[in-house]
Design an enzyme around this catalytic site. Structure first.
Site, mmCIF file in Angstrom:
data_model
loop_
_atom_site.group_PDB
_atom_site.id
_atom_site.type_symbol
_atom_site.label_atom_id
_atom_site.label_comp_id
_atom_site.label_asym_id
_atom_site.label_seq_id
_atom_site.Cartn_x
_atom_site.Cartn_y
_atom_site.Cartn_z
ATOM 1 N N ASN A 143 -7.129 2.087 -1.047
ATOM 2 C CA ASN A 143 -6.895 2.496 -2.430
ATOM 3 C C ASN A 143 -6.462 1.249 -3.190
ATOM 4 O O ASN A 143 -5.335 0.786 -3.042
ATOM 5 C CB ASN A 143 -5.796 3.573 -2.449
ATOM 6 C CG ASN A 143 -5.388 3.950 -3.862
ATOM 7 O OD1 ASN A 143 -6.008 3.529 -4.834
ATOM 8 N ND2 ASN A 143 -4.334 4.743 -3.970
ATOM 9 N N LYS A 167 -5.884 0.902 -6.252
ATOM 10 C CA LYS A 167 -5.032 1.221 -7.409
ATOM 11 C C LYS A 167 -5.525 0.427 -8.635
ATOM 12 O O LYS A 167 -6.724 0.194 -8.753
ATOM 13 C CB LYS A 167 -3.561 0.962 -7.075
ATOM 14 C CG LYS A 167 -3.151 1.684 -5.782
ATOM 15 C CD LYS A 167 -1.683 1.726 -5.541
ATOM 16 C CE LYS A 167 -1.408 2.482 -4.239
ATOM 17 N NZ LYS A 167 0.006 2.641 -3.965
ATOM 18 N N HIS A 174 -2.767 11.767 -5.608
ATOM 19 C CA HIS A 174 -1.949 10.625 -5.182
ATOM 20 C C HIS A 174 -0.563 10.722 -5.820
ATOM 21 O O HIS A 174 -0.424 11.205 -6.944
ATOM 22 C CB HIS A 174 -2.631 9.304 -5.568
ATOM 23 C CG HIS A 174 -1.963 8.128 -4.923
ATOM 24 N ND1 HIS A 174 -0.838 7.560 -5.449
ATOM 25 C CD2 HIS A 174 -2.246 7.475 -3.776
ATOM 26 C CE1 HIS A 174 -0.450 6.573 -4.636
ATOM 27 N NE2 HIS A 174 -1.289 6.504 -3.617
ATOM 28 N N GLU A 209 1.239 8.639 -7.236
ATOM 29 C CA GLU A 209 1.371 7.989 -8.550
ATOM 30 C C GLU A 209 0.792 8.878 -9.654
ATOM 31 O O GLU A 209 1.273 8.872 -10.783
ATOM 32 C CB GLU A 209 0.715 6.599 -8.502
ATOM 33 C CG GLU A 209 1.589 5.630 -7.703
ATOM 34 C CD GLU A 209 0.843 4.674 -6.805
ATOM 35 O OE1 GLU A 209 -0.349 4.402 -7.065
ATOM 36 O OE2 GLU A 209 1.452 4.190 -5.823
ATOM 37 N N GLU A 231 1.329 10.701 2.578
ATOM 38 C CA GLU A 231 1.922 9.465 2.071
ATOM 39 C C GLU A 231 3.350 9.741 1.603
ATOM 40 O O GLU A 231 3.551 10.200 0.463
ATOM 41 C CB GLU A 231 1.106 8.933 0.890
ATOM 42 C CG GLU A 231 -0.336 8.620 1.217
ATOM 43 C CD GLU A 231 -0.921 7.592 0.263
ATOM 44 O OE1 GLU A 231 -1.445 6.592 0.746
ATOM 45 O OE2 GLU A 231 -0.834 7.789 -0.962
ATOM 46 N N GLY A 268 4.350 1.083 -1.055
ATOM 47 C CA GLY A 268 4.586 -0.181 -1.755
ATOM 48 C C GLY A 268 5.992 -0.723 -1.577
ATOM 49 O O GLY A 268 6.409 -1.634 -2.279
ATOM 50 N N SER A 281 2.693 1.507 3.144
ATOM 51 C CA SER A 281 2.987 0.202 3.761
ATOM 52 C C SER A 281 2.304 -0.001 5.115
ATOM 53 O O SER A 281 2.882 -0.582 6.033
ATOM 54 C CB SER A 281 4.502 -0.009 3.878
ATOM 55 O OG SER A 281 5.106 0.035 2.595
HETATM 56 P P1 13P Z 1 0.810 0.716 0.098
HETATM 57 O O1 13P Z 1 -0.066 0.539 1.310
HETATM 58 O O2 13P Z 1 0.719 -0.435 -0.861
HETATM 59 O O3 13P Z 1 2.208 1.093 0.467
HETATM 60 O O4 13P Z 1 0.205 1.960 -0.733
HETATM 61 C C1 13P Z 1 -0.060 3.154 -0.062
HETATM 62 C C2 13P Z 1 -0.808 4.036 -0.979
HETATM 63 O O5 13P Z 1 -0.289 4.549 -1.932
HETATM 64 C C3 13P Z 1 -2.234 4.263 -0.695
HETATM 65 O O6 13P Z 1 -2.752 5.292 -1.466
#
Ligand code: 13P
Length: 251
Positions: free
Chosen positions: A9, A11, A95, A97, A167, A173, A213
């Protein structure tokens, strides 16, 4: 036996040049990795080019979101049919976010899941708890509400087009990964929910990715867990070598 599925992803990252280079490099690095399904989800504006560049490879290309209508006066939105039209294979929905920064509810996510499936897209449906919810021992309740809310009115047949991504929000992150045991516990719980609410067959075929992560260093142990069938990778998917290394470590 479920095939491992590693998706990146991206983002809201990359430029045209970076996006093109990333797909091209990845294509070379994973060319002979047929034991893993690989996918990337670039920003909307790079999807068309990514689909073109990933052609003749096993890399699937998908989007990070879509709307729940096919067309019309919805300024700024993208229909699942449009994603299909540019050659996307899948879409990531729900997701954290989108839930927590952009205010999406389970009802909206469910409308999107249904519309995306109807348009012929596969779906990666994300679920996961906040740190305060984990600390209040509400993880299972939150995951259950998000999972069953997102999958409302989805048939057992349609579940073949769905992947679940667990997740935990506190691990996204932050560099904090759920321990393999913590992740496995929630994955096993999700699989039980699938068995109870769909069927044992559905629970056995649906892949459940872990996200938060994930790096080459922790990928092997996480994906060595019986109910972890791959990863949804954020930061580490922005470099072809680390993303490919995660896939290599997992097999
Ligand atoms: P990170 O791998 O940067 O922690 O992000 C995970 C994520 O949100 C994937 O959709």
């Amino acid at each position: 036996m479920r095939k491992l599925y590693i998706a990146g992803n991206w983002k809201m990252n990359t430029t045209t040049t970076e996006a093109e280079a990333l797909v091209k490099e990845l294509k070379v690095l994973v060319a002979d990795m047929t034991e893993v399904d690989m996918a990337v989800a670039p920003p909307f504006v790079y999807l068309h080019k990514a689909v073109y560049l990933a052609k003749d490879s096993q890399i699937k290309v998908g989007a990070q979101n879509c709307y729940f209508e096919s067309k019309g006066a919805f300024t700024g939105e993208i229909a699942p049919e449009m994603l299909k039209d540019v050659g996307c294979d899948f879409v990531i929905l729900g997701h954290s976010e989108r839930r927590h920064v952009l205010g999406e509810t389970d009802e909206v996510i469910n409308l999107k899941v249904k519309k995306a499936l109807a348009a012929g897209l596969e779906v990666i449906l994300c679920v996961g708890e906040l740190l305060e919810e984990r600390e209040a021992e509400q993880t299972e309740e939150v995951v259950k509400t998000q999972l069953l809310g997102g999958l409302k009115e989805i048939s057992a047949e349609n579940m073949a087009q769905i992947t679940i991504a667990y997740e935990p929000v506190w691990a996204i992150g932050t560099g904090k990964t759920a321990s393999p045991d913590q992740a496995q516990d929630v994955h096993a719980y999700i699989r039980k929910l699938l068995a109870d609410n769909f069927s044992v067959d559905v629970a056995n075929i649906v892949r459940i990715q872990y996200g938060g992560s994930v790096k080459p260093e922790n990928a092997k142990e996480l994906m060595g867990q019986p109910d972890i069938d791959g990863a949804l990778v954020g930061g580490a998917s922005l470099k072809a070598d680390s993303f490919a290394a995660i896939a290599k470590a997992a097999v």
